[in-house]
Enzyme design. Structure first.
Site, mmCIF file in Angstrom:
data_model
loop_
_atom_site.group_PDB
_atom_site.id
_atom_site.type_symbol
_atom_site.label_atom_id
_atom_site.label_comp_id
_atom_site.label_asym_id
_atom_site.label_seq_id
_atom_site.Cartn_x
_atom_site.Cartn_y
_atom_site.Cartn_z
ATOM 1 N N LYS A 20 0.814 -1.219 0.000
ATOM 2 C CA LYS A 20 0.000 0.000 0.000
ATOM 3 C C LYS A 20 0.847 1.269 0.000
ATOM 4 C CE LYS A 20 -4.440 -1.553 1.824
ATOM 5 N NZ LYS A 20 -5.527 -1.273 2.762
ATOM 6 N N LYS A 25 -12.058 -4.213 -2.802
ATOM 7 C CA LYS A 25 -13.006 -3.103 -2.900
ATOM 8 C C LYS A 25 -12.344 -1.799 -3.330
ATOM 9 C CE LYS A 25 -14.513 -3.548 1.903
ATOM 10 N NZ LYS A 25 -13.154 -3.418 2.478
ATOM 11 N N LYS A 54 -5.978 -10.280 -6.452
ATOM 12 C CA LYS A 54 -7.123 -10.458 -5.553
ATOM 13 C C LYS A 54 -8.214 -9.426 -5.870
ATOM 14 C CE LYS A 54 -7.139 -8.506 -1.233
ATOM 15 N NZ LYS A 54 -8.290 -8.243 -0.409
HETATM 16 P P1 ATP Z 1 -9.336 -3.057 0.559
HETATM 17 O O1 ATP Z 1 -9.274 -3.010 -0.938
HETATM 18 O O2 ATP Z 1 -9.811 -1.754 1.172
HETATM 19 O O3 ATP Z 1 -8.132 -3.646 1.209
HETATM 20 P P2 ATP Z 1 -10.691 -5.522 0.594
HETATM 21 O O4 ATP Z 1 -11.722 -5.681 -0.446
HETATM 22 O O5 ATP Z 1 -9.386 -6.182 0.380
HETATM 23 O O6 ATP Z 1 -10.517 -3.996 0.872
HETATM 24 P P3 ATP Z 1 -11.035 -5.821 3.469
HETATM 25 O O7 ATP Z 1 -11.931 -4.857 4.125
HETATM 26 O O8 ATP Z 1 -9.566 -5.604 3.574
HETATM 27 O O9 ATP Z 1 -11.367 -5.989 1.921
HETATM 28 O O10 ATP Z 1 -11.379 -7.271 3.962
HETATM 29 C C1 ATP Z 1 -12.602 -7.729 4.514
HETATM 30 C C2 ATP Z 1 -12.584 -9.229 4.540
HETATM 31 O O11 ATP Z 1 -12.761 -9.730 3.219
HETATM 32 C C3 ATP Z 1 -11.265 -9.838 5.051
HETATM 33 O O12 ATP Z 1 -11.535 -10.989 5.822
HETATM 34 C C4 ATP Z 1 -10.540 -10.202 3.779
HETATM 35 O O13 ATP Z 1 -9.606 -11.233 3.955
HETATM 36 C C5 ATP Z 1 -11.717 -10.642 2.902
HETATM 37 N N1 ATP Z 1 -11.425 -10.476 1.478
HETATM 38 C C6 ATP Z 1 -11.136 -9.326 0.843
HETATM 39 N N2 ATP Z 1 -10.939 -9.551 -0.464
HETATM 40 C C7 ATP Z 1 -11.094 -10.883 -0.658
HETATM 41 C C8 ATP Z 1 -11.003 -11.731 -1.797
HETATM 42 N N3 ATP Z 1 -10.741 -11.266 -2.993
HETATM 43 N N4 ATP Z 1 -11.226 -13.050 -1.633
HETATM 44 C C9 ATP Z 1 -11.519 -13.545 -0.418
HETATM 45 N N5 ATP Z 1 -11.618 -12.812 0.704
HETATM 46 C C10 ATP Z 1 -11.401 -11.487 0.594
#
Ligand code: ATP
Ligand code: LTN
Length: 349
Positions: free
Chosen positions: A129, A213, A210
């Protein structure tokens, strides 16, 4: 086994399980996407009655990267509505907003003072990040300590997260062990619980990245939970696959796209690999695969979207549910933060 024996075993299991505490968090940092739902939220809902569960909307974590204040406020409420719409039930678990319980920010400071900076600089999420950023906030480096505080305040045994968060839970264990060593037994050492299926949903535009969001605004990357059925179908139709035509699970990087589509189908239908592959034995190429996967996703998400609208129409009720969650969370974490302070030599008021 006799029914009575079975009942007894169930009761024993229940008695043991209800003493186990589960904590997890999700950031209000963008539109909730399919990876969040399949990798985290769906599992939380399915297991919410089994143990003592705390689910936290981690708005303080979201501040570690720049946020528009109005957007953050809106996304926080929206995420809460989404969690309840997906099926989290306030009678079975505690759902709350992190900043509503000041013990979290306090715990972060206290734990900061026992955490070597080198441990934080090694975190891969921090490295990712902060790469190519002109300015990086101290908060971003400190992110995992705030997370450790979240977990340790509840004497948490289990932390259900996606694979990407494993390193942060490992760090939490190290911080807890160091604190226990310095100040005496204070913390339970938590464990990461990584669901085998759904742990890593990949971007539809790039199956080697991955789904996230933060990139949900990028065309074709994510399926957002609130997308309408037409949009979901369009996203799947655009999904990157390969030049072949074989529909099977594979760890060949070339076939990552197809593997991702099958993985999504598998988590939603709760079928085994062989059964999933059999379902597609009659498919006419990847086009057919994409449409069928889109269909199960649409069926899964449509009722959630409808319930979400209802929650967003009654923000008063939503706020009451969150206030109740914060009260329940504070009842556990305020005495714990006092214990931490006391151990460290602070004079309690
Ligand atoms: P950001 O982009 O802000 O990091 P994110 O989409 O990666 O957001 P988080 O809020 O960091 O999501 O994570 C919330 C939950 O969703 C965590 O348990 C994380 O491991 C899970 N998660 C996020 N993205 C994935 C994915 N692509 N596949 C499976 N689990 C996910
Ligand atoms: N860093 C996590 C969100 C998070 C969390 C937590 C998860 C903050 N605090 C405590 C589990 C337990 C993420 O980005 N998924």
């Amino acid at each position: 086994m006799q029914t009575s024996e079975l009942q007894q075993t169930n009761q024993e299991a229940k008695g043991k399980d209800s003493g186990r505490r589960v904590f997890s968090g999700i950031q209000p940092s963008g539109d909730v996407q399919l990876g969040n739902y399949l990798g985290a939220i769906k599992g939380w809902v399915e297991r919410q009655a089994e143990k003592t569960n705390f689910f936290c909307i981690v708005d303080l974590h979201a501040l570690t990267v720049g946020q528009d204040p109005e957007e953050l406020r809106q996304q926080t409420r929206s995420l809460a509505a989404m969690l309840f719409a997906a099926g989290l039930n306030p009678d079975k678990c505690t759902v709350f907003i992190q900043s509503h319980v000041p013990a979290h920010a306090e715990a972060c400071w206290l734990l900061n003072c026992v955490t070597p900076i080198g441990w934080l600089e090694r975190m891969t999420q921090y490295k990712d990040k902060s790469a190519n950023q002109e300015r990086v906030s101290a908060g971003l480096l400190d992110y995992p300590v705030l997370m450790a505080g979240d977990i340790l305040l509840y004497d948490t045994h289990e932390v259900p997260v996606g694979e990407d968060q494993r390193q942060h839970v490992e760090l939490t264990r190290d911080i807890a062990a160091r604190f226990n060593h310095l100040y005496g037994e204070t913390f339970v050492i938590p464990e990461a619980v990584i669901a085998e299926v759904g742990a890593r949903v990949m971007g539809l535009n790039d199956p080697n990245m991955k789904m996230s969001k933060s990139f949900s605004h990028v065309r074709g990357h994510a399926v957002r939970i609130l997308d309408d059925p037409k949009e979901i179908e369009r996203s799947f139709k655009r999904a990157v696959t390969d030049s072949g035509n074989e529909i099977r699970f594979s760890d060949d990087p070339e076939k990552a796209g197809v593997n991702n589509l099958l993985g999504i189908y598998k988590v939603i239908t709760a079928k085994g690999n062989a059964e999933v592959e059999a379902d597609f034995a009659d498919a006419r190429g990847y086009g057919d695969l994409k449409v069928r996967v889109a269909e199960v996703v649409i069926n899964e998400l449509t009722p959630i979207r409808q319930r979400y609208m209802e929650f967003m129409d009654d923000v008063g009720e939503l706020d009451r549910m969150l206030a109740r969650g914060a009260e329940q969370a504070a009842a556990v974490s305020v005495p714990k933060v006092d214990e931490i302070k006391s151990r460290m030599g602070l004079v309690l008021p």
